[in-house]
Enzyme design. Structure first.
Site, short mmCIF file in Angstrom:
data_model
loop_
_atom_site.label_atom_id
_atom_site.label_comp_id
_atom_site.label_asym_id
_atom_site.label_seq_id
_atom_site.Cartn_x
_atom_site.Cartn_y
_atom_site.Cartn_z
N PHE A 140 -36.38 -35.23 -4.58
CA PHE A 140 -35.91 -36.28 -5.48
C PHE A 140 -35.00 -35.65 -6.53
O PHE A 140 -35.42 -34.80 -7.30
CB PHE A 140 -37.04 -37.03 -6.19
CG PHE A 140 -36.49 -38.14 -7.07
CD1 PHE A 140 -36.17 -39.38 -6.52
CD2 PHE A 140 -36.21 -37.92 -8.40
CE1 PHE A 140 -35.62 -40.38 -7.30
CE2 PHE A 140 -35.66 -38.92 -9.20
CZ PHE A 140 -35.36 -40.15 -8.64
N ASP A 225 -33.78 -27.60 -9.72
CA ASP A 225 -33.92 -28.86 -10.46
C ASP A 225 -35.26 -28.82 -11.19
O ASP A 225 -36.30 -29.08 -10.60
CB ASP A 225 -33.84 -30.04 -9.49
CG ASP A 225 -33.96 -31.38 -10.22
OD1 ASP A 225 -34.39 -31.39 -11.39
OD2 ASP A 225 -33.62 -32.42 -9.61
N LYS A 254 -35.11 -35.04 -19.07
CA LYS A 254 -36.41 -35.57 -19.47
C LYS A 254 -36.90 -35.03 -20.82
O LYS A 254 -36.45 -35.50 -21.86
CB LYS A 254 -37.42 -35.35 -18.34
CG LYS A 254 -37.01 -36.12 -17.09
CD LYS A 254 -38.13 -36.46 -16.15
CE LYS A 254 -37.70 -37.57 -15.20
NZ LYS A 254 -37.49 -37.17 -13.83
C1 LIG Z 1 -36.28 -37.65 -13.01
C2 LIG Z 1 -35.65 -36.65 -12.13
C3 LIG Z 1 -34.27 -36.64 -11.89
C4 LIG Z 1 -33.35 -37.72 -12.40
O1 LIG Z 1 -33.35 -37.83 -13.78
P1 LIG Z 1 -32.83 -39.20 -14.46
O2 LIG Z 1 -32.86 -38.89 -15.93
O3 LIG Z 1 -33.79 -40.27 -14.05
O4 LIG Z 1 -31.46 -39.45 -13.97
C5 LIG Z 1 -33.76 -35.63 -11.11
N1 LIG Z 1 -34.55 -34.69 -10.60
C6 LIG Z 1 -35.89 -34.66 -10.80
C7 LIG Z 1 -36.71 -33.56 -10.21
C8 LIG Z 1 -36.48 -35.65 -11.57
O5 LIG Z 1 -37.81 -35.65 -11.74
#
Ligand SMILES: *Cc1c(COP(=O)(O)O)cnc(C)c1O
Length: 399
Positions: A140, A225, A254
């Site tokens: 994701f 990520d 986040k």
């Molecule tokens: C939440 C998340 C994203 C996307 O972040 P947004 O602020 O919702 O665009 C990308 N990668 C990971 C692993 C995430 O948990």
């Protein structure tokens, strides 16, 4: 207005792209949330780890309001007095050489993809428009067309094509499969240290270190990520530290704002970001002074309050306690730090009804991948609060 009225308006006027629990929250403080009827809940989702510092942290709130009174947005057409200080502090904390601030996590991912492609053409000599990036099944990374295009989740893609070419997906946790997929045109490997949305999937120890070694051997940029796993969540500043490695690009978002504001960044450990020239990339709000002031204080709170160590300690305790529940419904309990997943047995079915029961007990969490309950409370949670929650979780999972 009562809960059901708020819900009715949302459902009538809003796009139906979410199916939230029917709790209408109006206040938050620390790990605690309060709904419009005055019921109190413990937050065991923390906005998918965006609220590591706890809701409405007073120090971050003050930094935000102080800055909002002075200056909020100049755009990057001009400089501002917060950006440089933010760069200095985040680079020093994360031992990065360069940083590029954006807004959402998704944008940080897109930015890294652009950087690594350009690096591939300019430095690695990959023929124009031939760059390949390897990603992992069950990933994701966000919701743009490019990103959902390399998702293995059918629902994320269905109806949204055509997609961006140049991505190859391999099984997560399988370093050999990753190496086998490498071609002379491979420029990057994009991976989550733990797949959060994918169901809190923790790869075998040493997987990231193996991938790091493979990236080095083949001259490939490793992009981690850490939007969900970073900034203390797994008991380290970054989850990569569990494997003793450093990525070439680390993506954060986040918790970078403690939940106050959308702020993300690409952190680069080897001048990958040096590929960008004026005009190559940008964002009107990226790096705005309000965002920078909020991010600076959010990072300070994380360190000053020892939240990383707390995630480590309480995470271990929470994991053990969840395993000790010995619930007849549970297939596996897994995770690192305060990012934990409880996978229910197949015959038990969806985790959703259990989330609803937990809500009834005053605990808010969300199912992920249908059969997994994800527990990721704000890192400011106390041992006593955790014990209180465990009692309620036991009630629901050991009926
Ligand atoms: C939440 C998340 C994203 C996307 O972040 P947004 O602020 O919702 O665009 C990308 N990668 C990971 C692993 C995430 O948990």
């Amino acid at each position: 207005m009562e809960s059901r009225q708020f819900i009715e308006v949302e459902d009538r006027l809003g796009a139906y792209n979410y199916k939230p629990l029917d709790v209408v929250i109006s206040k938050g403080r620390g790990i605690w949330l309060e709904d419009v009827a005055g019921n109190r809940y413990m937050d065991f989702l923390a906005a998918y780890s965006a609220v590591n510092q706890g809701h409405c942290h007073p120090r971050i709130l003050k930094a935000m309001t102080d800055q909002a009174k002075r200056l909020t947005l100049t755009s990057r057409a001009f400089r501002n007095d917060q950006l440089g200080q933010f760069y200095e502090e985040i680079c020093s904390l994360t031992k990065s050489h360069k940083v590029l601030p954006m807004n959402s996590g998704t944008e940080a991912v897109e930015t890294a993809i652009k950087a690594v492609r350009k690096w591939g053409y300019e430095s690695k000599g990959v023929p124009r428009d031939q760059a390949e990036i390897i990603v992992c099944d069950n990933n994701f990374h966000g919701r743009t067309i490019t990103i959902v295009g390399f998702s293995s989740e059918e629902q994320y893609r269905d109806g949204f094509g055509p997609f961006t070419p140049g991505f190859v997906s391999v099984p997560f946790g399988d370093a050999e499969a990753f190496e086998a997929a490498i071609t002379p045109n491979t420029v990057g490997f994009l991976v989550e240290p733990i797949q959060g949305e994918g169901g809190v999937i923790v790869p075998a120890e040493g997987y990231l270190a193996q991938c790091r070694e493979i990236c080095d051997r083949h001259g490939i940029m490793m992009i981690l990520d850490e939007i969900q796993t970073g900034l203390g969540r797994t008991g380290k500043l970054f989850a990569e530290e569990h494997d003793g490695i450093e990525a070439d690009a680390t993506l954060v978002g986040k918790a970078l704002s403690g939940g106050f504001y959308p702020i993300s960044a690409v952190l680069s450990n080897n001048e990958l970001l040096g590929v960008f020239m004026p005009g190559d990339h940008g964002s009107t709000f990226g790096g705005n002074p309000l965002a920078c002031a909020v991010a600076r204080e959010s990072l300070k709170v994380l360190m000053d309050e020892g939240l990383i160590g707390r995630a480590h300690e309480l995470g271990d305790y929470f994991l053990k306690s969840l395993k000790n529940l010995d619930s007849p419904l549970v297939k596996e309990v897994r995770g690192k730090g305060l990012l934990l997943g409880v996978e229910l047995l197949e015959e038990v079915g969806s985790a959703r009804p259990y989330c609803e029961s937990l809500m009834g007990e005053g605990i808010l969490c969300k199912e992920t991948h249908d059969s997994v309950l994800r527990f990721s409370p704000p890192l400011v949670i106390s041992r006593q609060e955790l014990d209180q929650a465990l009692e309620k979780i036991a009630k629901v999972l050991r009926p």
